[in-house]
Enzyme design. Structure first.
Site, short mmCIF file in Angstrom:
data_model
loop_
_atom_site.label_atom_id
_atom_site.label_comp_id
_atom_site.label_asym_id
_atom_site.label_seq_id
_atom_site.Cartn_x
_atom_site.Cartn_y
_atom_site.Cartn_z
N GLY A 17 0.83 -1.21 0.00
CA GLY A 17 0.00 0.00 0.00
C GLY A 17 0.86 1.25 0.00
N ILE A 71 5.59 -8.18 7.76
CA ILE A 71 5.77 -9.52 8.33
C ILE A 71 5.26 -10.57 7.34
CG2 ILE A 71 5.61 -8.76 10.73
CD1 ILE A 71 2.71 -10.00 10.73
N ASP A 72 4.37 -10.14 6.41
CA ASP A 72 3.70 -11.10 5.51
C ASP A 72 4.62 -11.64 4.41
OD1 ASP A 72 1.47 -10.31 6.95
OD2 ASP A 72 0.79 -8.89 5.42
N ARG A 100 -2.26 -12.04 5.66
CA ARG A 100 -3.19 -11.55 4.62
C ARG A 100 -3.46 -12.62 3.57
NH1 ARG A 100 -2.36 -5.90 1.91
NH2 ARG A 100 -0.46 -6.97 1.30
N ARG A 145 -8.88 -26.93 20.23
CA ARG A 145 -8.70 -25.54 20.71
C ARG A 145 -7.99 -24.72 19.65
NH1 ARG A 145 -11.48 -27.44 24.12
NH2 ARG A 145 -11.21 -27.40 26.39
O1 F6P Z 1 0.24 -6.68 6.74
C1 F6P Z 1 0.54 -6.94 8.07
C2 F6P Z 1 -0.70 -7.44 8.80
O2 F6P Z 1 -0.32 -7.73 10.13
C3 F6P Z 1 -1.40 -8.63 8.16
O3 F6P Z 1 -0.74 -9.84 8.40
C4 F6P Z 1 -2.76 -8.53 8.78
O4 F6P Z 1 -3.73 -9.13 7.95
C5 F6P Z 1 -2.99 -7.04 8.88
O5 F6P Z 1 -1.70 -6.43 8.84
C6 F6P Z 1 -3.71 -6.61 10.12
O6 F6P Z 1 -3.96 -5.24 10.07
P1 F6P Z 1 -4.49 -4.38 11.30
O7 F6P Z 1 -3.32 -4.07 12.19
O8 F6P Z 1 -5.07 -3.18 10.66
O9 F6P Z 1 -5.51 -5.22 12.01
#
Ligand code: F6P
Length: 363
Positions: free
Chosen positions: A119, A141-142, A186, A281
Site C-alpha cells: 500500500g 511480516i507477511d 493476509r 482448541r
Molecule cells: O500486513 C501486516 C498485517 O499484520 C497482516 O498480516 C494482517 O492481515 C494485517 O496487517 C492486520 O492489520 P491491522 O493491524 O489493521 O488489524
C-alpha cells in the site's frame, strides 16, 4: 552558502519489527557520508497531509536498532490519493495529493524514503509519477512484496509463530487434542508455511492451496489410528475452503484494502470437533507476530536495506525500491510492486519439502 540536502523518512502501513533499524541505517549513513539533514515525517502519509514532521538528529536515531514499532509513528489509513474526510458526518474519499506535494515543497524535502508494504509503496510510486523523488524500502511480516525475495519483519514473525506452535504441542500431547494455531499473512501463506515447517505442524493451511475439511478430518483420524493422538494445525488467516470464502474479521473502510482477515481458526475448530469428535482448541496469534524486538536476521536485513536506500538517495536512483535478490541487494521499479502481492507458487520447494515429511495441506 549552499543549503544541506534534506531527506524525509516515513513509515507507512502496519508496524513491523525492524522499522527503527531501517530508519537508523538510512539516517546515519546519510548524516555521516552525505552531510544530510533528516526529516522524520510522523504517522506515515498522515504527516505529509497534515505537516507533522520533526528534524531527526544523530541522537534521535541512536539506540533504536533493537526497538520494535516505529519512532515515527505510522498509519494504514492515510492516503494522499484517497484520503478519508468527514463531510456532514459522512466519510468521503478525497484526492489531497496536490496539497501533499505543496507540503513536501514547503518542507524543502529533496527526496523521501518511504518504508512500507505494498500500500505504502504503491502510493510512493504515484508520488514519484507526480514528480516527487522517492526511494522505497519493503516492509511487512507477511513477506508478500513483489520484487524482493524477503522483507524485514518476516523472520521475527516466523520465529514468534514457531514458538507459539512449539508451546501448544504440550497441551496437544497431554490432552490428546487438536490444536489450531492461526497466524497472520493476509492473502499469502508465507508465515504459515515457514512456521508450520519449523514447528512441525501436521497440517498447514495456506490461501494459495484451498483446503477440504473432509481431507483434514481424515488426516487427523489416520494420525489417531496410528497412535498419534494429537494433531497440530497451522492455518494462515487468509486460508479458505475449496470454492469457499475467507473469514473477514472487520472492515476498515478508510483503508485501501478494507478487509481485515481473521477467525478461520475458530471456524475450523468447530467443524473439526464435530467431524472427528476430538477436543479442539484454537490460538490466534494475531498482532503478537508484529510486536517487539526484531530477530538478529531482521536487524541485519533492515540495516542492509536502509544503507542501500541511502545509497539510492545519494545516487539519485529514484522511483526504485531496494530489494533482496539472492545474496545481493537489487533495484526494483516501484511500479512493479503495485502489480499485486507475491504469493506462494504451486511448485514452491518448501511446500514439496513439507509434503515429503508427511505434512498435509488439506488438499
Ligand atoms: O500486513 C501486516 C498485517 O499484520 C497482516 O498480516 C494482517 O492481515 C494485517 O496487517 C492486520 O492489520 P491491522 O493491524 O489493521 O488489524
Amino acid at each position: 552558502m549552499k543549503r544541506k540536502t534534506r531527506v524525509g523518512i516515513l513509515t507507512g502501513g502496519g508496524d513491523c519489527p525492524g522499522l527503527n533499524a531501517v530508519i537508523r541505517a538510512v539516517a546515519k549513513k546519510l548524516m555521516i557520508e552525505n552531510n544530510t539533514e533528516i526529516i522524520g515525517i510522523k504517522d506515515g502519509y498522515e504527516g505529509l497531509i497534515r505537516n507533522y514532521y520533526k528534524r531527526l538528529d544523530y541522537a534521535d536515531v541512536s539506540g533504536i536498532l533493537t526497538l520494535g514499532g516505529t519512532i515515527l509513528g505510522t498509519s494504514n489509513i492515510a492516503n494522499p490519493y484517497r484520503q478519508a474526510v468527514k463531510v456532514k458526518g459522512k466519510t468521503v474519499l478525497r484526492d489531497v495529493s496536490k496539497k501533499v506535494i505543496q507540503n513536501i515543497k514547503r518542507m524543502k524535502l529533496d527526496s523521501i524514503v518511504c518504508i512500507g508494504g505494498d500500500g505504502t509503496l504503491t502510493i510512493a510510486s504515484s508520488l514519484c509519477k507526480d514528480g516527487i523523488p522517492v526511494v522505497g524500502v519493503p516492509k511487512t511480516i507477511d513477506n508478500d512484496i513483489r520484487g524482493t525475495d524477503v522483507t524485514f519483519g518476516f523472520d521475527t514473525a516466523v520465529a514468534i509463530a514457531t514458538e507459539g506452535i512449539d508451546r501448544v504441542h504440550t497441551t496437544a500431547q497431554s490432552h490428546h487434542r487438536v490444536m489450531i494455531v492461526e497466524v497472520m499473512g493476509r492473502t499469502a501463506g508465507w508465515i504459515a508455511l515457514h512456521a508450520g515447517i519449523a514447528g512441525g505442524g501436521d497440517i498447514i493451511l495456506i490461501p494459495e492451496i484451498p483446503f477440504e475439511i473432509d481431507k483434514i478430518a481424515s488426516v487427523i483420524r489416520q494420525r489417531h489410528k496410528r497412535g498419534s493422538r494429537f494433531s497440530i494445525i497451522v492455518v494462515a488467516e487468509g486460508a479458505k475452503p475449496k470454492g469457499g470464502k475467507v473469514v473477514i474479521k472487520r472492515m476498515v473502510q478508510e483503508s485501501t484494502i478494507a478487509e481485515r482477515l481473521g477467525g478461520i481458526g475458530m471456524v475450523l475448530g468447530r467443524q473439526l470437533e464435530e467431524q472427528t469428535g476430538l477436543e479442539t482448541r484454537t490460538v490466534i496469534m494475531g498482532h503478537l507476530l508484529r510486536g517487539g524486538s526484531p530477530t538478529s536476521t531482521d536487524r541485519i536485513l533492515a540495516t542492509r536495506l536502509g544503507i542501500s536506500a541511502a545509497e539510492f538517495v545519494i545516487k539519485k536512483k529514484f522511483g526504485m525500491m531496494v530489494g533482496v535478490n539472492g545474496s545481493s541487494i537489487s533495484a526494483v521499479a516501484l511500479k512493479e510492486v503495485a502489480k499485486g502481492p507475491k504469493l506462494i507458487k504451486a511448485d514452491n520447494q518448501l511446500v514439496n519439502a513439507a509434503r515429503c515429511v508427511g505434512t498435509s495441506f488439506g488438499d
